[in-house]
Design a protein around this motif. Structure first.
Motif, mmCIF file in Angstrom:
data_model
loop_
_atom_site.group_PDB
_atom_site.id
_atom_site.type_symbol
_atom_site.label_atom_id
_atom_site.label_comp_id
_atom_site.label_asym_id
_atom_site.label_seq_id
_atom_site.Cartn_x
_atom_site.Cartn_y
_atom_site.Cartn_z
ATOM 1 N N PHE A 130 0.848 -1.199 0.000
ATOM 2 C CA PHE A 130 0.000 0.000 0.000
ATOM 3 C C PHE A 130 0.880 1.245 0.000
ATOM 4 O O PHE A 130 0.652 2.189 -0.766
ATOM 5 C CB PHE A 130 -0.915 -0.020 1.218
ATOM 6 N N LEU A 186 0.767 3.886 -2.945
ATOM 7 C CA LEU A 186 -0.042 5.093 -2.729
ATOM 8 C C LEU A 186 0.569 6.086 -1.754
ATOM 9 O O LEU A 186 0.006 7.160 -1.538
ATOM 10 C CB LEU A 186 -1.432 4.690 -2.222
ATOM 11 N N LEU A 245 -1.208 7.303 5.867
ATOM 12 C CA LEU A 245 -2.315 6.457 6.300
ATOM 13 C C LEU A 245 -2.159 6.133 7.764
ATOM 14 O O LEU A 245 -1.055 6.177 8.321
ATOM 15 C CB LEU A 245 -2.375 5.156 5.493
ATOM 16 N N VAL A 264 -7.028 7.924 5.429
ATOM 17 C CA VAL A 264 -6.162 8.402 4.349
ATOM 18 C C VAL A 264 -6.608 9.810 3.946
ATOM 19 O O VAL A 264 -7.716 10.243 4.289
ATOM 20 C CB VAL A 264 -6.222 7.464 3.122
ATOM 21 N N LYS A 309 -7.445 9.269 -5.436
ATOM 22 C CA LYS A 309 -6.621 8.073 -5.672
ATOM 23 C C LYS A 309 -6.801 7.014 -4.590
ATOM 24 O O LYS A 309 -6.472 5.851 -4.800
ATOM 25 C CB LYS A 309 -5.147 8.451 -5.792
ATOM 26 N N TYR A 310 -7.311 7.412 -3.428
ATOM 27 C CA TYR A 310 -7.502 6.452 -2.343
ATOM 28 C C TYR A 310 -8.920 5.885 -2.384
ATOM 29 O O TYR A 310 -9.898 6.637 -2.410
ATOM 30 C CB TYR A 310 -7.272 7.107 -0.980
ATOM 31 N N SER A 311 -9.024 4.581 -2.398
ATOM 32 C CA SER A 311 -10.327 3.919 -2.346
ATOM 33 C C SER A 311 -10.140 2.526 -1.751
ATOM 34 O O SER A 311 -9.014 2.084 -1.499
ATOM 35 C CB SER A 311 -10.959 3.827 -3.745
ATOM 36 N N CYS A 316 -9.493 -1.272 -1.112
ATOM 37 C CA CYS A 316 -8.541 -2.120 -1.836
ATOM 38 C C CYS A 316 -8.320 -3.422 -1.081
ATOM 39 O O CYS A 316 -8.758 -3.575 0.069
ATOM 40 C CB CYS A 316 -7.220 -1.394 -2.064
#
Length: 486
Positions: free
Chosen positions: A394, A398, A402, A449, A454-456, A458
């Motif tokens: 991760f 990304l 986080l 986050v 771009k963050y979703s 996963c």
């Protein structure tokens, strides 16, 4: 907390006035109309006058006579010239530096004025609610957990009675900004009185919560390994003791079977299990990213530094080999666990085994406590290391902005693979048909986050990140048709 503790005799509104002043106005010289100052601090003019009188008298603010003459029709005393003293500003910076949730704290003090808090349920946010919320936030770790904090401590810090603290926490729970994940336990034979475990819920619109699925099957979040073994043994042993033979089942610990059974019986209490479980998860989630980020480009991060979510990403994180930080991590986890379970300085279990036990030396409960801390420390460190390795993909894909907040129980995640990739997997595994089109993650984490596209949601599988977000392109990211939490 030194700043709030020093405000002996100050009202809740006065404490809020100073905190908001320090956050919103800073230590710059302030002058103008008191009406404007009251509006900037989101308090009534009456509360402002009371606060200014106290803060100037006690040395938190300095005051000089205004050099600006009052305008025609303006009352004398309508203007002010104030500033924060250097001592008070130093205490504010110290308070801010120890907070893991700087952006949340600033949000409360800047935008969440009394009576104007946006919460899950409409309510009137009083000064007491505001202050208790701030105190919980200042006391929480990076995962949002508040462990082993006495109401008497909050009472001293906030100038409120313990009964007021309890009522205010319940009010915060009702509006959804705080939750009680484990209730207080008045008395236990192992640990004495057990304090409640609170959890704060981030409110800033700068951040969002996504779900991250973990596919590894060697993680034991709930219950953690030792608790699972104790609970299971107590259930099996109770049934066995009721049978005609009445023998205890064999177990693999260093204790005799009857000793282990006595220990397991102490965990019949659901409240005790909940407190211990939540304390373990709080430490795991708080240290998961720290363990991954123990070295930045080969250089050590200063010991004790706590990075805020607002701090910029400066380097790529790398996984640390176990020998480099294992012992240090074990010591920190053991220390935090002992404090959160109100054990104090627990003598190591190995040392206790070497001591000769006598009537005035080591009791069985002391040995049990040392054993529990030792075993839970091993379980926690193991989970931290596994979770850190899983999160590396991760971070590589990304970035490291986080925080792991919690674990969703009984909500596995399923990934529907694209047709081409599913066909390939099906051809490689001739024994699977429908399964080739799906990946199942039995463990789902809630992760905080930045609120960016771009963050979703996963799923992590075999060193790759599966996402249904077509905007993100990275060699380690695999695009899928759908992510579903069951």
């Amino acid at each position: 907390m030194k700043l709030l503790r020093s405000m002996t005799g100050a009202s809740q509104e006065t404490r809020l006035v100073f905190l908001t002043w320090a956050c919103v106005l800073g230590n710059n010289f302030q002058h103008g109309k008191k009406d404007d100052l009251a509006a900037a601090l989101q308090v009534s003019k009456r509360h402002l006058n009371v606060a200014l009188e106290y803060l100037v008298r006690e040395g938190y603010l300095w005051k000089i006579k205004s050099s600006v003459k009052p305008m025609m029709g303006e009352k004398r005393g309508g203007r002010f010239d104030y500033g924060i003293t250097s001592k008070a500003w130093g205490m504010w910076l110290e308070l801010l530096s120890g907070c893991c949730w700087k952006e949340e704290l600033r949000l409360i003090l800047r935008r969440y004025a009394v009576g104007k808090v946006k919460a899950e349920k409409p309510t009137h946010f009083t000064a007491k609610m505001h202050l208790v919320w701030i105190a919980l936030m200042l006391s929480s770790n990076k995962a949002g957990y508040v462990l082993a904090i006495e109401n008497s401590f909050f009472s001293e810090v906030l100038g409120m009675t313990e009964a007021q603290i309890r009522r205010t926490v319940r009010a915060l729970v009702r509006v959804g900004v705080v939750s009680i994940v484990a209730a207080k336990l008045a008395r236990t034979t192992l640990f004495g009185s057990m304090l409640p475990v609170y959890k704060i819920h981030p409110q800033s619109s700068q951040w969002k919560i996504i779900r991250v699925g973990i596919t590894r099957n060697d993680m034991e979040f709930d219950p953690i390994r030792l608790l699972r073994h104790l609970i299971s043994y107590e259930q099996v042993a109770t049934v066995s003791m009721r049978s005609k033979k009445g023998k205890l089942p064999i177990q693999s610990s260093c204790f005799l079977d009857d000793q282990y059974f006595r220990l397991s019986k102490k965990f019949r209490s659901m409240k005790l299990k909940a407190i211990v479980q939540q304390a373990c998860l709080a430490i795991v989630f708080s240290h998961a990213l720290n363990n991954l980020a123990a070295r930045l480009s080969g250089a050590s991060r200063p010991h004790g530094r706590q990075n805020s979510l607002s701090e910029p990403h400066q380097a790529t994180l790398t996984v640390v080999n176990q020998p480099a930080n294992y012992q240090d991590l074990c010591c920190r986890v053991s220390f935090e666990l002992s404090n959160s379970l109100s054990c104090g300085d627990v003598v190591s279990f190995e040392k206790m085994e070497r001591e000769e036990r006598g009537p005035n030396k080591i009791t069985e409960n002391e040995i049990f406590r040392a054993f529990i801390i030792n075993e839970l420390t091993n379980d926690i460190v193991n989970l931290i290391q596994i979770l850190s390795k899983e999160l590396k993909v991760f971070v590589d894909s990304l970035g490291d902005k986080l925080r792991v907040l919690s674990y969703q129980k009984h909500q596995p995640m399923v990934v529907i693979l694209p047709v081409q990739e599913a066909s390939l997997k099906q051809s490689q595994d001739t024994d699977s048909s429908e399964e080739a089109y799906k990946l199942l993650a039995p463990y789902v984490l809630e992760v905080l986050v930045p609120n960016e596209e771009k963050y979703s949601d996963c799923l992590i599988y075999a060193g790759e990140l599966y996402m249904a977000n077509s905007r993100v392109k990275h060699p380690k990211i695999r695009q899928v048709d759908k992510l579903v939490c069951l």
